[in-house]
Design a protein around this motif. Structure first.
Motif, PDB file in Angstrom:
ATOM      1  N   LEU A 127       0.798  -1.233   0.000  1.00  0.00           N
ATOM      2  CA  LEU A 127       0.000   0.000   0.000  1.00  0.00           C
ATOM      3  C   LEU A 127       0.828   1.279   0.000  1.00  0.00           C
ATOM      4  O   LEU A 127       0.287   2.357  -0.251  1.00  0.00           O
ATOM      5  CB  LEU A 127      -0.947  -0.001   1.208  1.00  0.00           C
ATOM      6  CG  LEU A 127      -2.003  -1.101   1.177  1.00  0.00           C
ATOM      7  CD1 LEU A 127      -2.736  -1.157   2.506  1.00  0.00           C
ATOM      8  CD2 LEU A 127      -2.973  -0.887   0.027  1.00  0.00           C
TER       9      LEU A 127
ATOM     10  N   GLY B  13      -4.465   7.801  -1.435  1.00  0.00           N
ATOM     11  CA  GLY B  13      -5.560   7.624  -0.491  1.00  0.00           C
ATOM     12  C   GLY B  13      -5.261   6.652   0.630  1.00  0.00           C
ATOM     13  O   GLY B  13      -6.034   6.518   1.571  1.00  0.00           O
ATOM     14  N   ALA B  14      -4.126   5.969   0.568  1.00  0.00           N
ATOM     15  CA  ALA B  14      -3.801   4.960   1.585  1.00  0.00           C
ATOM     16  C   ALA B  14      -2.786   5.461   2.609  1.00  0.00           C
ATOM     17  O   ALA B  14      -2.312   4.678   3.435  1.00  0.00           O
ATOM     18  CB  ALA B  14      -3.281   3.696   0.917  1.00  0.00           C
TER      19      ALA B  14
ATOM     20  N   GLU C  47     -10.028   2.538   8.176  1.00  0.00           N
ATOM     21  CA  GLU C  47      -9.272   2.979   6.999  1.00  0.00           C
ATOM     22  C   GLU C  47      -9.391   1.961   5.860  1.00  0.00           C
ATOM     23  O   GLU C  47      -9.489   2.329   4.692  1.00  0.00           O
ATOM     24  CB  GLU C  47      -7.802   3.216   7.353  1.00  0.00           C
ATOM     25  CG  GLU C  47      -7.567   4.433   8.228  1.00  0.00           C
ATOM     26  CD  GLU C  47      -8.042   5.727   7.593  1.00  0.00           C
ATOM     27  OE1 GLU C  47      -7.800   5.951   6.391  1.00  0.00           O
ATOM     28  OE2 GLU C  47      -8.678   6.527   8.304  1.00  0.00           O
ATOM     29  N   THR C  48      -9.395   0.680   6.205  1.00  0.00           N
ATOM     30  CA  THR C  48      -9.556  -0.367   5.199  1.00  0.00           C
ATOM     31  C   THR C  48     -10.925  -0.244   4.542  1.00  0.00           C
ATOM     32  O   THR C  48     -11.054  -0.367   3.320  1.00  0.00           O
ATOM     33  CB  THR C  48      -9.382  -1.759   5.836  1.00  0.00           C
ATOM     34  OG1 THR C  48      -8.065  -1.836   6.406  1.00  0.00           O
ATOM     35  CG2 THR C  48      -9.563  -2.872   4.820  1.00  0.00           C
TER      36      THR C  48
ATOM     37  N   LYS D 135     -12.703   2.442   4.184  1.00  0.00           N
ATOM     38  CA  LYS D 135     -12.708   3.615   3.301  1.00  0.00           C
ATOM     39  C   LYS D 135     -12.096   3.292   1.941  1.00  0.00           C
ATOM     40  O   LYS D 135     -12.566   3.771   0.911  1.00  0.00           O
ATOM     41  CB  LYS D 135     -11.915   4.766   3.934  1.00  0.00           C
ATOM     42  CG  LYS D 135     -12.590   5.422   5.097  1.00  0.00           C
ATOM     43  CD  LYS D 135     -11.679   6.501   5.669  1.00  0.00           C
ATOM     44  CE  LYS D 135     -12.192   7.028   6.984  1.00  0.00           C
ATOM     45  NZ  LYS D 135     -11.250   8.000   7.585  1.00  0.00           N
ATOM     46  N   LEU D 136     -11.032   2.493   1.940  1.00  0.00           N
ATOM     47  CA  LEU D 136     -10.339   2.171   0.692  1.00  0.00           C
ATOM     48  C   LEU D 136     -11.064   1.113  -0.137  1.00  0.00           C
ATOM     49  O   LEU D 136     -10.812   0.985  -1.329  1.00  0.00           O
ATOM     50  CB  LEU D 136      -8.920   1.684   0.980  1.00  0.00           C
ATOM     51  CG  LEU D 136      -7.927   2.760   1.400  1.00  0.00           C
ATOM     52  CD1 LEU D 136      -6.569   2.139   1.668  1.00  0.00           C
ATOM     53  CD2 LEU D 136      -7.803   3.841   0.350  1.00  0.00           C
TER      54      LEU D 136
END
Length: 99
Positions: free
Chosen positions: A35, A40-41, A73-74, A76-77
């Protein structure tokens, strides 16, 4: 679903408590490499670095405290991920958040 995601989900299938710490360090390091540099990550990559440091230092409570944020966060991605990986990423996010 890509192999790395399948392996991570399989490792978590018995719950977070069943994950071997040394295997977790390896898995987290692999995701950090995958990543790093992905638009975005950035926040997720930062959280992964913190998680890896906590695991390597034997701070399992600190590592556990980071998991809900990693899950968020995961999640969101997931929407921006390839279609074949979206469901797996949502499953991973749910497992990390403890839902």
């Amino acid at each position: 679903m890509n192999q790395q995601l399948q392996q991570t989900l399989q490792a978590l299938s018995g719950g977070l408590q069943g994950v071997d710490p040394s295997a977790a360090v390896s898995n987290v390091g692999s995701w950090h490499q995958t990543l790093d540099g992905v638009p975005g990550a950035e926040t997720l990559v930062s959280h992964l670095a913190q998680l890896k440091a906590a695991l390597e230092g034997g701070d399992l409570e600190g590592a556990a405290a980071l998991l809900p944020g990693l899950g968020s966060e995961t999640e969101k991605l997931a929407a921006a991920a390839p279609a074949e990986d979206q469901d797996g990423l949502r499953q991973l996010a749910s497992a990390l958040k403890g839902s």
